[in-house]
Design a protein around this motif. Structure first.
Motif, PDB file in Angstrom:
ATOM      1  N   ILE A  42       0.824  -1.212   0.000  1.00  0.00           N
ATOM      2  CA  ILE A  42       0.000   0.000   0.000  1.00  0.00           C
ATOM      3  C   ILE A  42       0.855   1.256   0.000  1.00  0.00           C
ATOM      4  CG2 ILE A  42      -0.201   0.115   2.523  1.00  0.00           C
ATOM      5  CD1 ILE A  42      -3.060   0.863   0.085  1.00  0.00           C
ATOM      6  N   PHE A  43       2.059   1.167   0.614  1.00  0.00           N
ATOM      7  CA  PHE A  43       2.920   2.347   0.687  1.00  0.00           C
ATOM      8  C   PHE A  43       3.563   2.664  -0.664  1.00  0.00           C
ATOM      9  CE2 PHE A  43       2.815   0.789   5.113  1.00  0.00           C
ATOM     10  CZ  PHE A  43       2.238   1.907   5.691  1.00  0.00           C
ATOM     11  N   ILE A  44       3.779   1.632  -1.499  1.00  0.00           N
ATOM     12  CA  ILE A  44       4.231   1.898  -2.874  1.00  0.00           C
ATOM     13  C   ILE A  44       3.157   2.679  -3.607  1.00  0.00           C
ATOM     14  CG2 ILE A  44       4.846   0.856  -5.085  1.00  0.00           C
ATOM     15  CD1 ILE A  44       5.945  -1.496  -3.690  1.00  0.00           C
ATOM     16  N   ARG A  45       1.922   2.287  -3.416  1.00  0.00           N
ATOM     17  CA  ARG A  45       0.821   2.971  -4.089  1.00  0.00           C
ATOM     18  C   ARG A  45       0.677   4.407  -3.593  1.00  0.00           C
ATOM     19  NH1 ARG A  45      -1.948   0.112  -7.481  1.00  0.00           N
ATOM     20  NH2 ARG A  45      -1.675  -2.148  -7.507  1.00  0.00           N
ATOM     21  N   TYR A  46       0.847   4.595  -2.282  1.00  0.00           N
ATOM     22  CA  TYR A  46       0.823   5.961  -1.759  1.00  0.00           C
ATOM     23  C   TYR A  46       1.970   6.782  -2.340  1.00  0.00           C
ATOM     24  CZ  TYR A  46      -2.956   5.840   1.699  1.00  0.00           C
ATOM     25  OH  TYR A  46      -4.185   5.810   2.310  1.00  0.00           O
ATOM     26  N   TRP A  47       3.131   6.165  -2.511  1.00  0.00           N
ATOM     27  CA  TRP A  47       4.284   6.872  -3.074  1.00  0.00           C
ATOM     28  C   TRP A  47       3.966   7.358  -4.496  1.00  0.00           C
ATOM     29  CZ3 TRP A  47       8.452   9.627  -3.222  1.00  0.00           C
ATOM     30  CH2 TRP A  47       9.272   9.622  -4.336  1.00  0.00           C
ATOM     31  N   PHE A  48       3.445   6.471  -5.338  1.00  0.00           N
ATOM     32  CA  PHE A  48       3.098   6.852  -6.709  1.00  0.00           C
ATOM     33  C   PHE A  48       2.014   7.927  -6.720  1.00  0.00           C
ATOM     34  CE2 PHE A  48       4.836   2.606  -8.087  1.00  0.00           C
ATOM     35  CZ  PHE A  48       5.825   3.123  -8.910  1.00  0.00           C
ATOM     36  N   ALA A  49       1.008   7.764  -5.875  1.00  0.00           N
ATOM     37  CA  ALA A  49      -0.091   8.730  -5.837  1.00  0.00           C
ATOM     38  C   ALA A  49       0.404  10.107  -5.398  1.00  0.00           C
ATOM     39  CB  ALA A  49      -1.184   8.234  -4.890  1.00  0.00           C
TER      40      ALA A  49
END
Length: 380
Positions: A89-96
């Motif tokens: 989920i933190f990878i997704r937050y990083w991209f977002a």
């Protein structure tokens, strides 16, 4: 194309902070129960957290795999390792946050620009990244946050003793459910065509509808669990089977593989136990009426069971308060539901022209729009 604004960016950042705080509160709560010798509560909290995390990591990695099909396998292996350690989920937050920062702070408005314009492309990347996060948060909300809320309310009703960490967990659960539902609706209206903006009044109406109906249902299940754990488990299983069967009959097409699709349908069965969602994006006036009529009948049935099984309990002030809260929150929740669907709910989710090519095949296209995945997800 809808714009990703500075407000969206700060909401996204706030959502990530609340996500981390929620994890800390869960482990803190579990440790407190463990130190007090209440091992069963501690284990249940960790089980809810673990199950939710496993499911969200599986779906998150599967989406990365679908989106990055044909790209460098080394990148996918790294993403797999990150998900293996439950940090996907933190990878997704990083991209977002990365794309969101670019479009919200660094780029100027470009009206009339084409879809291929770099600024519009990054705009779409930001919205898609946030959309994926909010879909995963819906899973977390009903696999971990809502069961956690039920557990804490049940413990309070059973033991009558309250501690600060219990109130903290309940508050975090209510905040998590509220933010998840609102963010999900915002993503729904940003990502799909022909949607109105989700204005403040419609947000409050929607949140009150969801929170009040969920609260009433949790109080009802807590009451039947206090009476008999066995009856409660049987009721939970029967209602999950009903939700799962209805999902099967809808022939959902959310995932590319059959195994993932059945996992999705299993999770949707759990979600439908707590709250109604429109699985296929069709008109569901009859379905939602049957759903909440069933909830009403079960809720009243539980109170009648108490009346005949334990009539002496009606003399207890706590039971009277809980009963009043259960019925009043259900009635108010249904009132807000009617207001929302009468005045704030989009009459259609997309035009037939926009949907006809996306419902069955977009998820399998290499360069598909993320709206294809979202179109096959839970609607409202």
């Amino acid at each position: 194309m809808r714009k990703f604004t500075k407000q969206n960016f700060f909401f996204l950042l706030g959502g990530m902070i609340i996500y981390v705080v929620d994890i800390v509160v869960d482990f803190w709560l579990a440790s407190r129960y463990f130190c007090q010798g209440q091992y069963s509560w501690s284990i249940l909290i960790l089980c809810f957290r673990g199950l939710s995390s496993i499911i969200t990591q599986i779906f998150s990695y599967e989406w990365f795999k679908n989106d990055w099909e044909g790209t460098d396998t080394g990148k996918l292996k790294l993403v797999f390792l990150v998900h293996l350690f439950h940090c996907g989920i933190f990878i997704r937050y990083w991209f977002a946050l990365k794309y969101g920062c670019q479009v919200a702070f660094k780029q100027t408005s470009s009206r009339g620009a084409s879809e291929a314009d770099p600024s519009n492309f990054i705009q779409k990347q930001a919205i898609d990244a946030v959309t994926d996060i909010n879909m995963l948060r819906v899973f977390k909300t009903f696999l971990e946050t809502t069961p956690q809320l039920f557990l804490q309310i049940y413990i309070l009703m059973r033991h009558g003793k309250t501690n600060f960490y219990q109130y903290a967990a309940i508050i975090m659960s209510f905040c998590g459910i509220s933010l998840s539902m609102v963010d999900y609706q915002i993503s729904l209206r940003k990502s799909l065509p022909d949607k109105d903006e989700f204005h403040m009044l419609s947000k409050f109406t929607y949140v009150f509808y969801k929170l009040l109906t969920i609260t009433s249902w949790i109080l009802s299940i807590s009451l039947i669990t206090l009476l008999s754990v066995r009856i409660s488990v049987i009721l939970l299983i029967l209602l999950w089977i009903c939700g799962f069967t209805w999902t099967l009959k809808q022939h959902t097409t959310f995932c590319k593989s059959k195994k993932m699709e059945y996992l999705y349908r299993t999770v949707v069965g759990i979600i439908l136990f707590f709250s109604f969602f429109n699985i296929k994006g069709r008109r569901t006036k009859v379905c939602i009426s049957i759903y909440y009529a069933t909830h009403t009948v079960v809720t009243l049935g539980i109170l009648f069971v108490y009346m005949f099984w334990k009539p002496s309990i009606f003399k207890e002030i706590c039971f009277i308060i809980v009963s009043i809260l259960t019925i009043s929150s259900l009635v108010l929740g249904i009132i807000f539901l009617v207001i929302y669907y009468s005045h704030f709910h989009p009459t259609t989710y997309c035009t037939p022209q926009a949907c006809s090519d996306e419902v069955d095949g977009v998820a399998g296209q290499k360069d598909r729009m993320k709206a294809g995945r979202f179109l096959n997800f839970l609607m409202q």
